[in-house]
Design an enzyme around this catalytic site. Structure first.
Site, PDB file in Angstrom:
ATOM      1  N   GLU A 116      71.317  42.269 109.299  1.00 26.13           N
ATOM      2  CA  GLU A 116      70.814  41.273 108.361  1.00 26.13           C
ATOM      3  C   GLU A 116      71.311  41.599 106.952  1.00 26.13           C
ATOM      4  O   GLU A 116      71.251  42.757 106.558  1.00 26.13           O
ATOM      5  CB  GLU A 116      69.286  41.248 108.345  1.00 26.13           C
ATOM      6  CG  GLU A 116      68.769  40.110 107.478  1.00 26.13           C
ATOM      7  CD  GLU A 116      67.235  40.058 107.378  1.00 26.13           C
ATOM      8  OE1 GLU A 116      66.546  40.901 107.949  1.00 26.13           O
ATOM      9  OE2 GLU A 116      66.765  39.138 106.707  1.00 26.13           O
ATOM     10  N   GLY A 255      63.807  49.351 103.744  1.00 28.22           N
ATOM     11  CA  GLY A 255      62.695  50.068 104.352  1.00 28.22           C
ATOM     12  C   GLY A 255      62.800  50.086 105.867  1.00 28.22           C
ATOM     13  O   GLY A 255      62.709  51.134 106.502  1.00 28.22           O
ATOM     14  N   MET A 257      63.953  47.276 109.566  1.00 34.52           N
ATOM     15  CA  MET A 257      64.583  46.035 110.021  1.00 34.52           C
ATOM     16  C   MET A 257      64.075  45.635 111.409  1.00 34.52           C
ATOM     17  O   MET A 257      64.001  46.464 112.314  1.00 34.52           O
ATOM     18  CB  MET A 257      66.108  46.238 110.033  1.00 34.52           C
ATOM     19  CG  MET A 257      66.890  45.082 110.599  1.00 34.52           C
ATOM     20  SD  MET A 257      66.709  43.599 109.561  1.00 34.52           S
ATOM     21  CE  MET A 257      66.931  42.323 110.802  1.00 34.52           C
ATOM     22  N   GLU A 258      63.789  44.344 111.546  1.00 32.63           N
ATOM     23  CA  GLU A 258      63.073  43.819 112.710  1.00 32.63           C
ATOM     24  C   GLU A 258      63.942  43.429 113.903  1.00 32.63           C
ATOM     25  O   GLU A 258      63.528  42.578 114.706  1.00 32.63           O
ATOM     26  CB  GLU A 258      62.264  42.595 112.271  1.00 32.63           C
ATOM     27  CG  GLU A 258      63.110  41.335 111.918  1.00 32.63           C
ATOM     28  CD  GLU A 258      63.451  41.186 110.449  1.00 32.63           C
ATOM     29  OE1 GLU A 258      63.483  42.212 109.745  1.00 32.63           O
ATOM     30  OE2 GLU A 258      63.694  40.052 110.002  1.00 32.63           O
ATOM     31  N   ASN A 259      65.131  44.025 114.085  1.00 31.74           N
ATOM     32  CA  ASN A 259      65.976  43.681 115.237  1.00 31.74           C
ATOM     33  C   ASN A 259      65.134  43.502 116.500  1.00 31.74           C
ATOM     34  O   ASN A 259      64.253  44.292 116.788  1.00 31.74           O
ATOM     35  CB  ASN A 259      66.985  44.792 115.490  1.00 31.74           C
ATOM     36  CG  ASN A 259      67.607  45.297 114.222  1.00 31.74           C
ATOM     37  OD1 ASN A 259      68.264  44.557 113.522  1.00 31.74           O
ATOM     38  ND2 ASN A 259      67.355  46.559 113.895  1.00 31.74           N
ATOM     39  N   HIS A 291      54.662  44.911 109.549  1.00 31.63           N
ATOM     40  CA  HIS A 291      55.539  43.853 109.045  1.00 31.63           C
ATOM     41  C   HIS A 291      56.691  43.605 110.025  1.00 31.63           C
ATOM     42  O   HIS A 291      56.932  42.458 110.431  1.00 31.63           O
ATOM     43  CB  HIS A 291      56.071  44.259 107.667  1.00 31.63           C
ATOM     44  CG  HIS A 291      57.039  43.305 107.060  1.00 31.63           C
ATOM     45  ND1 HIS A 291      56.677  42.374 106.106  1.00 31.63           N
ATOM     46  CD2 HIS A 291      58.370  43.116 107.269  1.00 31.63           C
ATOM     47  CE1 HIS A 291      57.737  41.668 105.766  1.00 31.63           C
ATOM     48  NE2 HIS A 291      58.788  42.098 106.458  1.00 31.63           N
ATOM     49  N   GLU A 292      57.381  44.663 110.409  1.00 30.32           N
ATOM     50  CA  GLU A 292      58.541  44.470 111.293  1.00 30.32           C
ATOM     51  C   GLU A 292      58.083  43.973 112.661  1.00 30.32           C
ATOM     52  O   GLU A 292      58.724  43.120 113.263  1.00 30.32           O
ATOM     53  CB  GLU A 292      59.358  45.757 111.435  1.00 30.32           C
ATOM     54  CG  GLU A 292      59.822  46.391 110.121  1.00 30.32           C
ATOM     55  CD  GLU A 292      60.474  45.431 109.132  1.00 30.32           C
ATOM     56  OE1 GLU A 292      60.987  44.381 109.559  1.00 30.32           O
ATOM     57  OE2 GLU A 292      60.444  45.720 107.917  1.00 30.32           O
ATOM     58  N   HIS A 295      57.375  40.247 112.569  1.00 30.35           N
ATOM     59  CA  HIS A 295      58.581  39.416 112.572  1.00 30.35           C
ATOM     60  C   HIS A 295      58.949  38.963 113.985  1.00 30.35           C
ATOM     61  O   HIS A 295      59.718  38.011 114.140  1.00 30.35           O
ATOM     62  CB  HIS A 295      59.769  40.189 111.996  1.00 30.35           C
ATOM     63  CG  HIS A 295      59.964  40.064 110.507  1.00 30.35           C
ATOM     64  ND1 HIS A 295      59.886  38.859 109.838  1.00 30.35           N
ATOM     65  CD2 HIS A 295      60.271  40.997 109.563  1.00 30.35           C
ATOM     66  CE1 HIS A 295      60.131  39.072 108.545  1.00 30.35           C
ATOM     67  NE2 HIS A 295      60.358  40.351 108.355  1.00 30.35           N
ATOM     68  N   GLU A 314      60.128  35.921 105.431  1.00 28.98           N
ATOM     69  CA  GLU A 314      59.669  37.095 104.673  1.00 28.98           C
ATOM     70  C   GLU A 314      58.348  36.848 103.946  1.00 28.98           C
ATOM     71  O   GLU A 314      57.446  37.682 103.988  1.00 28.98           O
ATOM     72  CB  GLU A 314      60.752  37.580 103.707  1.00 28.98           C
ATOM     73  CG  GLU A 314      62.017  38.105 104.401  1.00 28.98           C
ATOM     74  CD  GLU A 314      61.764  39.287 105.334  1.00 28.98           C
ATOM     75  OE1 GLU A 314      60.667  39.881 105.297  1.00 28.98           O
ATOM     76  OE2 GLU A 314      62.689  39.628 106.114  1.00 28.98           O
TER      77      GLU A 314
END
Ligand code: BES
Ligand code: ZN
Length: 854
Positions: A116, A255, A257-259, A291-292, A295, A314
């Protein structure tokens, strides 16, 4: 070149499926992409590619001559494709020399990815845009010295290749855009657990870390399970694969990433226990894991049509993680901390050369738009709409959003439409919050009447660098009244019959008046406006200091109690900075009442004692001399330290007991900081001994209290902390930070020494932020030195960083663009430093930021 939101065009092909074949060697990596396409338009179909060497291109098995490759600036532009076809590319990329940390790169001996927003194009040729979603099958091959070969979805097959290589095959059944692809190849340790979903499916939870670190994964794992449960309970959303993986990497720009099914985290947001991380760090780990994870639905199952819609995922996901944290801890404390961040980071951005609406209209480099505006203000906009619809109404809205758009790439308008349609409400006025930049001012003035009060409300949006419209916006204003006895006064709004403790007004015009009638015999009443910070505005009211003190002591709304203290402290600091004498006793008395209030949590008490940061003060007094503000803030800390000496002494006395719980630790460290600022010998001794504590909250709290002190204890404490933690890379980041933030020791020479320290790594963003980022944010006298030495030093460092890592350079340049906050001589010096950066900038990222400022 600028890209415009209005220029959106759908892709000309659907990608029915994508095969990736990644084969890693020491000096290169081969990536084959196999795309099954179905043409739906006549435009050329672009396969993005950046810094790749193409080896082969075929269409339906027919290999194209190199002379016929449709090479364009951005990649391969395929024209005249058959209605259905298979396109295959084979290319080479170089993770081993990738220092931008975008695409595939090496971090601490492991290969990992960050795609991203547009990193995939550095891995292989692919339509790298979020609205092209497809089902991925990924084969990864590497040497056997890397036991883990991880990607998204489910592991289908593994096997040997010759004597020394092996492969793994992964299939992700959920269609996703390229930015959610991930792969990790390394020799890692695994912490495993399980979660059973509401419908009874068992999910394997895997956290991979560098060897020897699994003992530090417990908090992240528990946070993950709590997040999964909360999303089921609150939004009815379950996890949708049998495996959820998190990998912690040491080199990471952001911080986390939501892969899909394979989140990648900056190791500092995974590895944490009470001996190495503060309570605040632990809460941050919890909220980032949440948070991740969140997502997975808000971002992955339903994603963004284009990057102008970034706040769709976001802003919404930040709102969700804020609510989660409030539910896990305390709502009032959480709100105060979220609003602090908004005021310290977003309000200044909204008044700066880089101001933009939460949904920007244009950009040059999308990486520059992962901003406090898109995130934090975006979350505030969701919060206002959620408040407007009420809890059940908002849930009806999100249910409809998922039902309508699951598996699709959509827009902010689609989200608002789902909220409106599910509730049969007109939400159109809220669109203004998406398209207008600038922080509106909400002015409130009173006209006392015999039986109550009339409030005049007015809103105005300032002109910003974004040049967007400045129409009135829907501003929800939650408010109540507090009587002379400290109790809520029930009032009824003119025209309504019910008397209530609290009202929610919606100001949707430039100005309006509201008349409130108090219940019989209620006497004088103090308005408590914008409770819970019900809208992201600057409140300008006509309260006197003694009325604020009254709210600070009695308001039934905890946020407004906290905020009354913030306003009073801000006023005091600004007066001190302007050379006025300030009577600190009334404020100290207010703090004493807070400290003595048995109904309040210690976390809350600590929060009220945390004085507004420099960024907030600058915004309140621009243009200002930042060093004068810094000294005035230290001055108020010192006066409060003297006025609260007996409370501080009592806390030090009760240290053993307070150290036993998070609230006590927060309060203890806050009070010790005041005592040290006052030069109190006992407080200095307490801080020094706290540094040796086994609990990191206490230890770091002691150290932080000392860093601006001239006392010899400062240097001794820093040295002791260093000696204890020099082998621990993550904890050493705290040491670097404290060293460079020190207004006493953090000289430019010291920064140079720090960057020569064996624990420093110029390729690691955490380390760069710990030294140079902390200097700009925390060491005001150093960075803003009147001779401009801080600015020119930073300018030169940023030009160097830009050569390796443009994202980090552009982000770290932002404080240099806030010239308008400062006095004229500093503005001139900053401008000169910006010119140095402009002359040396290599990347689009850094140029965009600097050009906006100049
Ligand atoms: N999607 C982002 C990560 C990201 C941002 C990747 C920008 C590439 C470029 C992720 O969900 C995120 O928002 N992470 C935040 C932390 C979060 C708790 C707000 C981050 O990394 O700072
Ligand atoms: Zn996010």
């Amino acid at each position: 070149m600028l890209k415009y939101r209005a220029d959106y065009r759908p892709a000309s092909c659907k990608v029915i499926s994508a095969g990736l074949d990644i084969s890693i060697f020491d000096d290169r990596t081969f990536v084959t992409t196999t795309l099954e396409l179905e043409r739906i338009g006549d435009d050329p179909f672009l396969l993005n590619g950046r810094e790749l060497t193409l080896h082969e291109l075929s269409i339906d098995g027919r290999v194209l001559d190199e002379a016929d490759w449709p090479v364009s600036e951005a990649g391969l532009s395929l024209e005249g494709l058959p209605a259905k076809c298979v396109v295959r590319t084979r290319a080479e990329c170089h993770p081993e020399s990738n220092t931008a940390l975008e695409g595939l790169y090496l971090s601490g001996g492991m290969y990992c990815t960050q795609c991203e927003p547009e990193g995939f194009r550095r891995i292989g040729f692919f339509p790298d845009r979020p609205d092209v979603m497809t089902v991925f099958t990924v084969r990864i091959e590497a040497g056997r010295q890397f036991p883990q070969l991880l990607s998204n979805g489910n592991l289908v097959e593994t096997g040997e290749v010759g004597d020394d290589r092996h492969y793994a095959l992964w299939h992700d059944p959920h269609p996703k855009p390229s930015y959610l692809f991930a792969c990790v190849v390394g020799d890692l340790d695994l912490a495993a657990d399980k979660f059973t979903t509401a419908s009874g499916r068992e999910v394997d939870l895997h956290i991979y870390v560098e060897t020897g670190n699994t003992h530090l994964t417990g908090h992240a794992m528990e946070s993950l399970k709590r997040s999964m449960k909360w999303d089921e309970d609150t939004y009815g959303l379950e996890y949708d694969l049998d495996l959820f993986q998190i990998v912690a990497v040491s080199h990471f720009n952001m911080g986390a990433m939501e892969n899909k099914g394979l989140n990648i985290f900056n190791s500092k947001f995974v590895l944490a226990d009470p001996s190495t991380a503060t309570d605040e760090d632990l809460d941050r780990v919890e909220s980032i894991v949440a948070h991740e994870y969140f997502h997975n639905w808000t971002g992955n199952r339903v994603t963004c049509r284009d990057w102008f819609q970034l706040t769709l995922k976001e802003g919404l996901t930040v709102y969700r993680d804020q609510c989660f944290s409030a539910d896990m801890h305390d709502e009032g404390v959480q709100r105060a901390s979220d609003v602090s961040l908004l005021r310290a980071a977003q309000f200044p951005e909204d008044a700066s050369p880089t101001a933009h609406p939460i949904r920007p209209e244009s950009y040059r480099e999308i990486n520059n738009f992962y901003t406090p505006t898109v995130y934090e203000k975006g979350a505030e906009v969701i919060r206002m709409m959620a408040g407007y619809l009420g809890r059940d109404g908002f849930r009806r809205g999100t249910d409809l959003y998922f039902e309508r758009h699951d598996g699709n790439a959509v827009t902010c308008d689609d989200f608002v439409a789902a909220l409106a349609d599910a509730n049969d409400r007109d939400m159109s006025a809220f669109h203004g919050w998406y398209s207008q930049a600038g922080t509106p001012t909400l002015s409130v003035s009173r006209r006392a009447e015999a039986d109550g009060v009339t409030l005049s409300l007015a809103q105005a949006t300032p002109e910003t660098a974004a040049g967007t419209p400045r129409e009135p916006l829907p501003v929800p204003v939650r408010l109540g009244f507090i009587g002379a006895d400290g109790q809520p006064v029930r009032t009824h709004l003119d025209g309504e019959n019910d008397a209530r403790d609290e009202h929610v007004l919606l100001l949707d015009s430039a100005a309006a008046e509201f008349r409130f009638v108090g219940e019989a015999g209620s006497g004088p009443m103090t308005p408590s406006v914008l409770r819970g910070f019900s809208a992201p505005v600057r409140l300008v009211d006509d309260l006197a200091d003694d009325e604020r003190l009254h709210l600070m002591t009695h308001d039934s709304d905890l946020f407004n109690r906290w905020d009354a203290a913030q306003m009073l402290a801000t006023g005091a600091i600004l007066s001190l900075a302007g050379g006025e004498a300030v009577a600190v006793e009334p404020l100290a008395a207010g703090y004493r009442r807070i400290l003595g209030d048995a109904a309040l949590l210690d976390e809350f008490k600590a929060g009220t004692l945390r004085l507004p940061g420099i960024a907030v003060l600058e915004a309140a007094r621009a243009p200002a001399d930042p060093v004068a503000l810094f000294s005035a803030r230290r001055g108020l800390l010192a006066s409060l330290g003297r006025a609260l000496a007996s409370e501080i002494a009592a806390a030090i006395e009760a240290r053993g007991q307070m150290a036993g719980h998070a609230g006590g630790r927060a309060l203890l460290t806050q009070l010790v900081e005041l005592g040290v600022a006052a030069g109190d010998a006992d407080a200095i001794a307490a801080a020094a001994s706290m540094v040796a504590d086994r609990n990191m909250t206490i230890s770091q709290g002691g150290l932080k209290a000392l860093i601006h002190s001239e006392d010899a204890a400062r240097e001794q404490a820093l040295q002791a902390f260093h000696d204890r933690w020099q082998a621990d890379s993550l904890v050493m980041e705290k040491w670097f930070q404290m060293e460079s933030m020190s207004s006493v020791g953090g000289t430019l020479d010291r920064l140079e020494e720090l960057m020569q320290h064996p624990g420093f790594d110029p390729k690691n963003p955490n380390k760069i932020r710990a030294v140079l980022g902390a200097f700009m944010i925390g060491n005001t006298p150093g960075f803003h030195a009147a001779d401009g030495s801080g600015y020119s030093y930073m300018a030169n460092r940023l030009v160097e960083i830009d050569k390796r890592n443009p994202q980090i350079a552009a982000r770290m340049a932002l404080p240099m663009t806030r010239m308008a906050n400062y006095d004229q001589p500093r503005q001139d010096l900053m401008r000169a430093a910006l010119a140095t950066i402009r002359a040396g900038a290599a990347s689009n990222d850094l140029k965009e930021v600097v050009d906006k400022a100049l």
